[in-house]
Design a protein around this motif. Structure first.
Motif, PDB file in Angstrom:
ATOM      1  N   ASN A  98      14.031 -14.841  17.517  1.00  0.00           N
ATOM      2  CA  ASN A  98      13.374 -15.191  16.248  1.00  0.00           C
ATOM      3  C   ASN A  98      13.222 -13.960  15.360  1.00  0.00           C
ATOM      4  O   ASN A  98      12.150 -13.691  14.840  1.00  0.00           O
ATOM      5  CB  ASN A  98      12.004 -15.824  16.505  1.00  0.00           C
ATOM      6  CG  ASN A  98      12.089 -17.066  17.364  1.00  0.00           C
ATOM      7  OD1 ASN A  98      13.165 -17.610  17.564  1.00  0.00           O
ATOM      8  ND2 ASN A  98      10.962 -17.508  17.879  1.00  0.00           N
ATOM      9  N   ASP A 141       8.697 -14.788   9.169  1.00  0.00           N
ATOM     10  CA  ASP A 141       8.486 -16.121   9.732  1.00  0.00           C
ATOM     11  C   ASP A 141       8.449 -17.183   8.644  1.00  0.00           C
ATOM     12  O   ASP A 141       8.916 -18.312   8.836  1.00  0.00           O
ATOM     13  CB  ASP A 141       7.189 -16.156  10.541  1.00  0.00           C
ATOM     14  CG  ASP A 141       7.309 -15.376  11.850  1.00  0.00           C
ATOM     15  OD1 ASP A 141       8.445 -15.137  12.283  1.00  0.00           O
ATOM     16  OD2 ASP A 141       6.264 -15.007  12.418  1.00  0.00           O
ATOM     17  N   ARG A 184      16.785 -18.512  19.061  1.00  0.00           N
ATOM     18  CA  ARG A 184      15.617 -18.997  18.323  1.00  0.00           C
ATOM     19  C   ARG A 184      14.929 -20.063  19.168  1.00  0.00           C
ATOM     20  O   ARG A 184      15.533 -21.084  19.495  1.00  0.00           O
ATOM     21  CB  ARG A 184      16.023 -19.545  16.963  1.00  0.00           C
ATOM     22  CG  ARG A 184      16.519 -18.442  16.038  1.00  0.00           C
ATOM     23  CD  ARG A 184      16.612 -18.856  14.600  1.00  0.00           C
ATOM     24  NE  ARG A 184      17.062 -17.744  13.765  1.00  0.00           N
ATOM     25  CZ  ARG A 184      17.254 -17.822  12.459  1.00  0.00           C
ATOM     26  NH1 ARG A 184      17.048 -18.971  11.822  1.00  0.00           N
ATOM     27  NH2 ARG A 184      17.653 -16.779  11.774  1.00  0.00           N
ATOM     28  N   ALA A 213      10.303 -21.712  14.778  1.00  0.00           N
ATOM     29  CA  ALA A 213      10.677 -20.464  15.443  1.00  0.00           C
ATOM     30  C   ALA A 213      10.034 -19.334  14.674  1.00  0.00           C
ATOM     31  O   ALA A 213      10.134 -19.272  13.452  1.00  0.00           O
ATOM     32  CB  ALA A 213      12.193 -20.290  15.471  1.00  0.00           C
TER      33      ALA A 213
END
Length: 769
Positions: free
Chosen positions: A388, A48, A448, A110
């Protein structure tokens, strides 16, 4: 009388105790799957950071003590105090459920970790977890035991252990982050090392290195530019050098010298289609320093074998296009087709106001779509979907939108080109179904979305309904141009794809018709079989054998040699169609291929049902020469492409007829010896002369099975009491697919190069592979 039930009967589980009590709610299971899920949660948090543009390198280290460490060069978990809890950001993230920066916060547009429970759940299910954060020029450290913060007293700080003495921080007292070092001001990142708690995970839980590599590889495809390094400290640093010193092993298939007994006297040798795998092109492997030494004067002991290198690194820049290329096995029918774009939608969500309260409000979301797909000349479907970078094995809204649109566009295009594709629109049965389209399809579907909705914490299925119409609209427009051939450069490709899909439709229809025919219940079914089939008697399905015979002359001898109670004969005329190069429709229209599929009686391709097969053994009985070997390869290609379960479950055999017949003379007159190659013949003659055994110098050499009389063919090739068969098996389906594509496909230069490079290593005993 039941026990009294009152408020004192209620149990309140606070904080992470609920996770330890019901771990399945958060990680699915407490076996190997749950063990790996914990690692995915930690890795996804680092990924992330990469998606946010703050990280370009992640390192996963497998320590020798069983712990796992994930390090990234992202922004680092916040180390300042969170106003509401009065705890540092590190403690909030690792001890509070549903806490994080992904609940509508602009820090992540995202992300894969969305429920705010990933890191805290892993912490709760670990016997120990250590975290280090580089921020503000300092390295901050904190330790936890089963989710509770505290301090470990390690005998050796360089070798932390979950068994070291632990002092737990008192309840409701803030835990100070320990500053253990300094770093340059521009250096940031997070390192989490944890030991899975054996009190939580059952005895069957095992860590899978292969799953880790697959996950890391796919992530490197999905986040172009991200470098991910995997270090396995269980592999010594000198392993690479030791492996180099070890004697290389032959990875090709070999035939067991002592053939196993299969039935009353029948010898069966397994022949494997195996090839030594090359290093993956996407893996940059390092580790182990080069050393030089004097040549050994004594034999060295065998070096320990390791399945993988100590250090493997993945780094890709091509995104999902490269991913589809990697997943594609076999002959491609189309190039990689790309569907990309962005669209917006409105969603009502709960947002946190400045007072920390939740209120419903409508927000505008952006949905980014990136899809790559292609068709290959096979019937297996490879569909990988992600939200994602989190894989959704169960699909969801994004996959539904894609397949609904593709099905709609393909059906419309087939109807518009029905005459060219030989589709009868008046026949209601001739309608393209989704399974026809998915046969041979390789696709990677990614979207996403900020704060996507998943079905459960394990995130197997995307539940954000708005993603479906967005993906569907983009696919309608972009895929529609490709499949109709209106987009420049796609006309020829779309034609091949449509021919394949229509061929799959005809195969499905034909398979259904075949299944509707009653199996061997009356003479009517025999009449539906090809007239050249000499079938066996009904009622012996569990031992029935089908011999595919080369030519009519061999058929005549075989009829007299067989046991008609359970042995059937199907002659073929010479070399059948090379189905690796041919389309599905060409294969179905070929009389020899169609006859074999019809006689086997289990359908073909994706609709093949091995339970419907009419014979327990399929035996390829061809001449013992080069042409016979070529015919066996062509037959194997047909079985592999369209009836693969027969090979996978060991129902396909190659007969082993002799090449020579030596008639003994003198006291042993009447005895015969069969040999199966020129080399074996020379050896056997030398042995007879050495032992003074007389033999007829007029040695018979069989030019074909038709030259044998019935007794000879029965004894050597057909009678289960005396014959020898070779069972065809597959060690690795993907490697086998690559070999069939190389040896039997359209691309000639790689095949020529393979033959030239391996000519010196040719082994006649492996001719059936």
């Amino acid at each position: 009388m039941p026990e009294s039930y009152g408020a004192d009967s209620l149990t309140v589980l606070e904080g992470l105790d609920a996770v330890r009590k019901r771990p399945g709610m958060y990680i699915g299971t407490t076996d190997s799957q749950g063990l790996m899920h914990c690692l995915w949660e930690i890795i996804d948090n680092s990924v992330d950071e990469a998606l946010a543009g703050a990280c370009d390198h992640i390192t996963v280290t497998l320590h020798r003590d069983g712990s796992v460490e994930v390090a990234d060069n992202g922004r680092g978990i916040p180390v300042d105090v969170e106003p509401k809890t009065k705890l540092t950001g590190v403690e909030v993230v690792l001890t509070k459920l549903h806490a994080g920066a992904k609940f509508g916060n602009s820090s992540y547009n995202a992300a894969g970790g969305l429920h705010g429970v990933g890191s805290s759940v892993v912490n709760a299910l670990s016997s120990r977890l250590d975290v280090e954060v580089d921020r503000d020029g300092r390295t901050h450290h904190m330790a936890f035991h089963q989710g509770h913060p505290g301090v470990y007293t390690d005998a050796d700080p360089a070798s932390p252990s979950p068994d070291s003495p632990f002092k737990r921080t008192r309840k409701n007292r803030p835990t100070e982050l320990e500053i253990v070092g300094t770093v340059p001001a521009n250096v940031t990142g997070t390192r989490i090392r944890y030991w899975a708690d054996p009190e939580i995970f059952n005895d069957t839980a095992r860590f899978s290195y292969d799953q880790l590599i697959d996950r890391v590889r796919q992530t490197s495809f999905l986040v172009p530019g991200l470098r991910i390094t995997v270090i396995d400290e269980n592999v010594p640093e000198s392993a690479a050098d030791s492996a180099a010193d070890a004697e290389p092993q032959d990875a090709a298939a070999t035939t067991d010298a002592a053939a196993a007994s299969d039935g009353a006297g029948e010898a069966v040798a397994d022949v494997a289609a195996a090839v030594e795998p090359a290093e993956p092109a996407d893996a940059i492997e390092t580790g182990g320093s080069a050393e030089t030494s004097e040549p050994a004067t004594e034999p060295r002991p065998a070096a320990p074998a390791y399945d993988h290198e100590r250090v493997v690194e993945f780094h890709h820049t091509g995104g999902v296009r490269d991913f589809v290329d990697f997943l594609s096995k076999g002959e491609p029918i189309s190039d990689v087709w790309r569907i990309t774009g962005e669209d917006t939608y409105e969603e009502e969500t709960q947002a946190v106001d400045e007072n920390g309260d939740l209120h419903a409000r409508k927000v505008t979301r952006t949905c980014g779509v990136d899809i790559a797909l292609r068709w290959v000349n096979g019937y297996d479907t490879v569909m990988r979907s992600f939200v994602n970078v989190v894989e959704t094995p169960g699909g969801g809204a994004h996959v539904d939108g894609l397949m609904a649109s593709i099905t709609r566009q393909v059906r419309k295009t087939v109807e518009d080109n029905a005459r060219r594709l030989k589709v009868n629109l008046k026949d209601a049965a001739q309608k393209v179904e989704r399974d026809d389209i998915m046969a041979g399809l390789v696709a990677v579907v990614t979207v996403r979305i900020a704060e996507p909705q998943f079905q459960g914490q394990t995130k197997d299925v995307l539940g954000t309904a708005q993603a479906r119409p967005i993906v569907s609209r983009m696919t309608d427009r972009q895929f529609g141009e490709m499949i109709t051939g209106s987009k420049r450069g796609y006309k020829e490709q779309s034609g091949r794809v449509l021919e394949k899909i229509v061929g799959e439709m005809h195969a499905r229809i034909q398979a259904r018709k075949t299944k509707e025919v009653t199996r061997r219940k009356n003479a009517l079914e025999s009449a539906s079989m090809p007239p050249k089939l000499s079938d066996c008697q009904p009622g012996n399905d569990d031992v029935a054998e089908l011999f595919i015979v080369e030519g009519d002359s061999a058929l005549g001898t075989a009829k007299a040699a067989r046991n008609s109670a359970f042995q059937a004969l199907l002659p073929i005329r010479g070399k059948i169609l090379n189905v690796q190069k041919a389309s599905l429709s060409q294969m179905l229209s070929n009389k020899e291929c169609a006859a074999i599929i019809q006689v086997v009686g289990a359908g073909s391709g994706a609709s093949f049902d091995i339970d419907q097969a009419r014979y327990n053994k399929i035996v390829m009985m061809t001449d013992a020469d080069v042409d016979g070997a070529h015919i066996r390869i062509l037959l194997l290609t047909l079985f592999y492409r369209y009836m693969r379960p027969l090979i996978e479950q060991g129902h396909v055999y190659a007969a082993v007829p002799p090449l020579h017949r030596i008639a003994l003379a003198g006291p042993r007159k009447g005895e015969v010896i069969y040999t199966y190659s020129d080399d074996e013949l020379n050896v056997k003659i030398a042995e007879l002369e050495r032992d003074g055994i007389a033999y007829n110098p007029d040695i018979q050499r069989y030019k074909g099975l038709g030259e044998m009389d019935a007794d000879q063919l029965a004894d050597t090739t057909m009678d289960p009491r005396t014959r020898m068969l070779r069972r065809i098996r597959m060690e690795d389906a993907e490697e086998a697919a690559g070999i069939f594509s190389l040896l039997m496909g359209d691309d000639v230069p790689p095949r020529k190069r393979f033959i030239v490079d391996n000519a010196d290593d040719f082994d006649r005993s492996k001719i059936d592979t």
